[in-house]
Scaffold this motif. Structure first.
Motif, PDB file in Angstrom:
ATOM      1  N   GLU A  76       0.827  -1.203   0.000  1.00 26.77           N
ATOM      2  CA  GLU A  76       0.000   0.000   0.000  1.00 26.77           C
ATOM      3  C   GLU A  76       0.865   1.259   0.000  1.00 26.77           C
ATOM      4  O   GLU A  76       0.557   2.239  -0.688  1.00 26.77           O
ATOM      5  CB  GLU A  76      -0.936   0.007   1.207  1.00 26.77           C
ATOM      6  CG  GLU A  76      -1.890   1.184   1.215  1.00 26.77           C
ATOM      7  CD  GLU A  76      -2.808   1.182   2.405  1.00 26.77           C
ATOM      8  OE1 GLU A  76      -4.019   1.016   2.200  1.00 26.77           O
ATOM      9  OE2 GLU A  76      -2.309   1.342   3.536  1.00 26.77           O
ATOM     10  N   ASN A  77       1.961   1.242   0.749  1.00 28.64           N
ATOM     11  CA  ASN A  77       2.869   2.396   0.779  1.00 28.64           C
ATOM     12  C   ASN A  77       3.460   2.674  -0.600  1.00 28.64           C
ATOM     13  O   ASN A  77       3.584   3.832  -1.007  1.00 28.64           O
ATOM     14  CB  ASN A  77       3.993   2.182   1.804  1.00 28.64           C
ATOM     15  CG  ASN A  77       3.487   2.309   3.219  1.00 28.64           C
ATOM     16  OD1 ASN A  77       2.485   2.959   3.473  1.00 28.64           O
ATOM     17  ND2 ASN A  77       4.182   1.676   4.144  1.00 28.64           N
ATOM     18  N   ARG A  78       3.818   1.633  -1.333  1.00 31.26           N
ATOM     19  CA  ARG A  78       4.339   1.820  -2.699  1.00 31.26           C
ATOM     20  C   ARG A  78       3.254   2.371  -3.617  1.00 31.26           C
ATOM     21  O   ARG A  78       3.494   3.242  -4.448  1.00 31.26           O
ATOM     22  CB  ARG A  78       4.861   0.498  -3.264  1.00 31.26           C
ATOM     23  CG  ARG A  78       6.229   0.120  -2.737  1.00 31.26           C
ATOM     24  CD  ARG A  78       6.803  -1.068  -3.486  1.00 31.26           C
ATOM     25  NE  ARG A  78       6.199  -2.309  -3.044  1.00 31.26           N
ATOM     26  CZ  ARG A  78       5.655  -3.218  -3.840  1.00 31.26           C
ATOM     27  NH1 ARG A  78       5.630  -3.061  -5.138  1.00 31.26           N
ATOM     28  NH2 ARG A  78       5.133  -4.316  -3.351  1.00 31.26           N
ATOM     29  N   LEU A  79       2.045   1.860  -3.437  1.00 29.17           N
ATOM     30  CA  LEU A  79       0.912   2.271  -4.268  1.00 29.17           C
ATOM     31  C   LEU A  79       0.617   3.760  -4.107  1.00 29.17           C
ATOM     32  O   LEU A  79       0.286   4.450  -5.071  1.00 29.17           O
ATOM     33  CB  LEU A  79      -0.307   1.435  -3.869  1.00 29.17           C
ATOM     34  CG  LEU A  79      -1.482   1.330  -4.795  1.00 29.17           C
ATOM     35  CD1 LEU A  79      -1.067   0.787  -6.146  1.00 29.17           C
ATOM     36  CD2 LEU A  79      -2.539   0.425  -4.177  1.00 29.17           C
ATOM     37  N   ARG A  80       0.761   4.270  -2.900  1.00 29.81           N
ATOM     38  CA  ARG A  80       0.482   5.683  -2.615  1.00 29.81           C
ATOM     39  C   ARG A  80       1.447   6.630  -3.334  1.00 29.81           C
ATOM     40  O   ARG A  80       1.169   7.811  -3.478  1.00 29.81           O
ATOM     41  CB  ARG A  80       0.541   5.950  -1.115  1.00 29.81           C
ATOM     42  CG  ARG A  80      -0.609   5.334  -0.348  1.00 29.81           C
ATOM     43  CD  ARG A  80      -0.488   5.634   1.133  1.00 29.81           C
ATOM     44  NE  ARG A  80      -1.455   4.910   1.904  1.00 29.81           N
ATOM     45  CZ  ARG A  80      -2.683   5.310   2.153  1.00 29.81           C
ATOM     46  NH1 ARG A  80      -3.103   6.451   1.656  1.00 29.81           N
ATOM     47  NH2 ARG A  80      -3.506   4.587   2.877  1.00 29.81           N
ATOM     48  N   LYS A  81       2.575   6.111  -3.769  1.00 33.52           N
ATOM     49  CA  LYS A  81       3.584   6.948  -4.428  1.00 33.52           C
ATOM     50  C   LYS A  81       3.357   7.081  -5.934  1.00 33.52           C
ATOM     51  O   LYS A  81       4.058   7.843  -6.600  1.00 33.52           O
ATOM     52  CB  LYS A  81       4.982   6.381  -4.147  1.00 33.52           C
ATOM     53  CG  LYS A  81       5.352   6.492  -2.686  1.00 33.52           C
ATOM     54  CD  LYS A  81       6.686   5.869  -2.400  1.00 33.52           C
ATOM     55  CE  LYS A  81       6.953   5.932  -0.889  1.00 33.52           C
ATOM     56  NZ  LYS A  81       8.142   5.183  -0.527  1.00 33.52           N
ATOM     57  N   ILE A  82       2.390   6.357  -6.463  1.00 28.21           N
ATOM     58  CA  ILE A  82       2.117   6.434  -7.907  1.00 28.21           C
ATOM     59  C   ILE A  82       1.473   7.771  -8.221  1.00 28.21           C
ATOM     60  O   ILE A  82       0.533   8.198  -7.550  1.00 28.21           O
ATOM     61  CB  ILE A  82       1.206   5.278  -8.364  1.00 28.21           C
ATOM     62  CG1 ILE A  82       1.943   3.947  -8.194  1.00 28.21           C
ATOM     63  CG2 ILE A  82       0.750   5.471  -9.809  1.00 28.21           C
ATOM     64  CD1 ILE A  82       1.099   2.733  -8.467  1.00 28.21           C
ATOM     65  N   ILE A  83       2.007   8.438  -9.222  1.00 27.99           N
ATOM     66  CA  ILE A  83       1.467   9.742  -9.637  1.00 27.99           C
ATOM     67  C   ILE A  83       0.539   9.514 -10.824  1.00 27.99           C
ATOM     68  O   ILE A  83       0.944   8.969 -11.858  1.00 27.99           O
ATOM     69  CB  ILE A  83       2.602  10.693 -10.015  1.00 27.99           C
ATOM     70  CG1 ILE A  83       3.488  10.963  -8.790  1.00 27.99           C
ATOM     71  CG2 ILE A  83       2.038  11.998 -10.570  1.00 27.99           C
ATOM     72  CD1 ILE A  83       4.758  11.722  -9.085  1.00 27.99           C
ATOM     73  N   ILE A  84      -0.699   9.915 -10.651  1.00 29.18           N
ATOM     74  CA  ILE A  84      -1.700   9.790 -11.714  1.00 29.18           C
ATOM     75  C   ILE A  84      -1.521  10.957 -12.690  1.00 29.18           C
ATOM     76  O   ILE A  84      -1.546  12.113 -12.278  1.00 29.18           O
ATOM     77  CB  ILE A  84      -3.139   9.798 -11.151  1.00 29.18           C
ATOM     78  CG1 ILE A  84      -3.305   8.737 -10.071  1.00 29.18           C
ATOM     79  CG2 ILE A  84      -4.170   9.663 -12.267  1.00 29.18           C
ATOM     80  CD1 ILE A  84      -3.093   7.322 -10.534  1.00 29.18           C
ATOM     81  N   PRO A  85      -1.339  10.680 -13.969  1.00 26.01           N
ATOM     82  CA  PRO A  85      -1.116  11.773 -14.937  1.00 26.01           C
ATOM     83  C   PRO A  85      -2.381  12.603 -15.179  1.00 26.01           C
ATOM     84  O   PRO A  85      -3.503  12.115 -15.007  1.00 26.01           O
ATOM     85  CB  PRO A  85      -0.697  11.039 -16.216  1.00 26.01           C
ATOM     86  CG  PRO A  85      -1.166   9.643 -16.054  1.00 26.01           C
ATOM     87  CD  PRO A  85      -1.280   9.354 -14.593  1.00 26.01           C
ATOM     88  N   GLU A  86      -2.156  13.836 -15.573  1.00 25.94           N
ATOM     89  CA  GLU A  86      -3.240  14.723 -15.990  1.00 25.94           C
ATOM     90  C   GLU A  86      -3.679  14.310 -17.392  1.00 25.94           C
ATOM     91  O   GLU A  86      -2.845  13.933 -18.221  1.00 25.94           O
ATOM     92  CB  GLU A  86      -2.767  16.176 -16.023  1.00 25.94           C
ATOM     93  CG  GLU A  86      -2.483  16.768 -14.679  1.00 25.94           C
ATOM     94  CD  GLU A  86      -3.730  17.082 -13.878  1.00 25.94           C
ATOM     95  OE1 GLU A  86      -4.796  17.333 -14.479  1.00 25.94           O
ATOM     96  OE2 GLU A  86      -3.629  17.063 -12.652  1.00 25.94           O
ATOM     97  N   ILE A  87      -4.958  14.392 -17.671  1.00 29.92           N
ATOM     98  CA  ILE A  87      -5.474  14.050 -18.993  1.00 29.92           C
ATOM     99  C   ILE A  87      -5.509  15.318 -19.842  1.00 29.92           C
ATOM    100  O   ILE A  87      -6.076  16.326 -19.441  1.00 29.92           O
ATOM    101  CB  ILE A  87      -6.868  13.412 -18.900  1.00 29.92           C
ATOM    102  CG1 ILE A  87      -6.815  12.147 -18.026  1.00 29.92           C
ATOM    103  CG2 ILE A  87      -7.409  13.089 -20.284  1.00 29.92           C
ATOM    104  CD1 ILE A  87      -8.161  11.558 -17.688  1.00 29.92           C
ATOM    105  N   THR A  88      -4.882  15.231 -21.016  1.00 32.33           N
ATOM    106  CA  THR A  88      -4.882  16.367 -21.932  1.00 32.33           C
ATOM    107  C   THR A  88      -5.752  16.053 -23.144  1.00 32.33           C
ATOM    108  O   THR A  88      -6.040  14.899 -23.412  1.00 32.33           O
ATOM    109  CB  THR A  88      -3.445  16.692 -22.420  1.00 32.33           C
ATOM    110  OG1 THR A  88      -2.936  15.548 -23.109  1.00 32.33           O
ATOM    111  CG2 THR A  88      -2.542  17.056 -21.267  1.00 32.33           C
ATOM    112  N   ASP A  89      -6.102  17.071 -23.868  1.00 26.91           N
ATOM    113  CA  ASP A  89      -6.952  16.872 -25.051  1.00 26.91           C
ATOM    114  C   ASP A  89      -6.214  16.329 -26.210  1.00 26.91           C
ATOM    115  O   ASP A  89      -5.236  16.038 -26.485  1.00 26.91           O
ATOM    116  CB  ASP A  89      -7.620  18.181 -25.473  1.00 26.91           C
ATOM    117  CG  ASP A  89      -8.711  18.531 -24.466  1.00 26.91           C
ATOM    118  OD1 ASP A  89      -9.329  17.629 -23.912  1.00 26.91           O
ATOM    119  OD2 ASP A  89      -8.931  19.736 -24.260  1.00 26.91           O
TER     120      ASP A  89
END
Length: 178
Positions: A165-178
């Motif tokens: 879970e600690n590793r999972l929390r470090k994942i950065i979700i990308p911004e969605i662009t057009d």
């Protein structure tokens, strides 16, 4: 006083959020006066400034196109949904349905009727992290909370869940662009 963008809606409380570009977004009830909003921001100013500095000094958030998101979703449907079925069978934890969403705030959820949702962005995780999210949500079909009993159940299937879970929390979700 901080500059901010204001969104009024049918809500009960005021909230402030520092966005990735450092700007501040305030959400307030329809009946709330500007003076009430300014007073709220004055009380939270130190925290907002501190968080704003943290956000502005952080590395830039990666971006992903809408087309790439759709491909990611398709890949998630092919990989995650069969894995949910496999883990369900091996654990004996059953669910009503499972689907892939484009949720950006959480990797998984379980409704009161045991309908499971998994974010396509879970594909950015490693296999053991994906399995953890699946087990986590399947355990919610028995314990619809985060009580000690819930985590005991998770531990039965995945004793090392905390480090995953600690590793999972470090994942950065990308911004969605057009």
């Amino acid at each position: 006083m901080l500059e901010y963008k204001l969104i009024r809606s049918k809500r009960r409380s005021i909230s402030a959020q520092v966005l990735h570009d450092g700007s501040v977004l305030v959400r307030a009830p329809l009946f709330c006066t500007k003076a009430q909003i300014d007073h709220f921001l004055m009380l939270k100013n130190h925290l907002l400034e501190k968080y704003r500095e943290k956000v502005l000094s952080a590395p830039p958030i990666p971006t992903i196109s809408r087309r790439e998101v759709l491909l990611l979703k398709r890949e998630a449907e092919q990989k995650i949904l069969p894995r949910v079925e496999q883990i369900s069978k091996s654990t004996g934890l059953s669910y009503e349905s499972a689907k892939i969403t484009l949720a950006r705030q959480r990797f998984g959820s379980c409704s009161a009727r045991n309908h499971l949702c998994f974010s396509a962005f879970l594909m950015l995780a490693q296999d053991d992290e994906i399995d953890y999210v699946i087990i986590h949500e399947l355990c919610h079909t028995k314990e619809h909370n985060h009580s000690a009993a819930f985590y005991e159940l998770v531990s039965q299937f995945l004793p090392e869940w905390k480090s995953i879970e600690n590793r999972l929390r470090k994942i950065i979700i990308p911004e969605i662009t057009d």
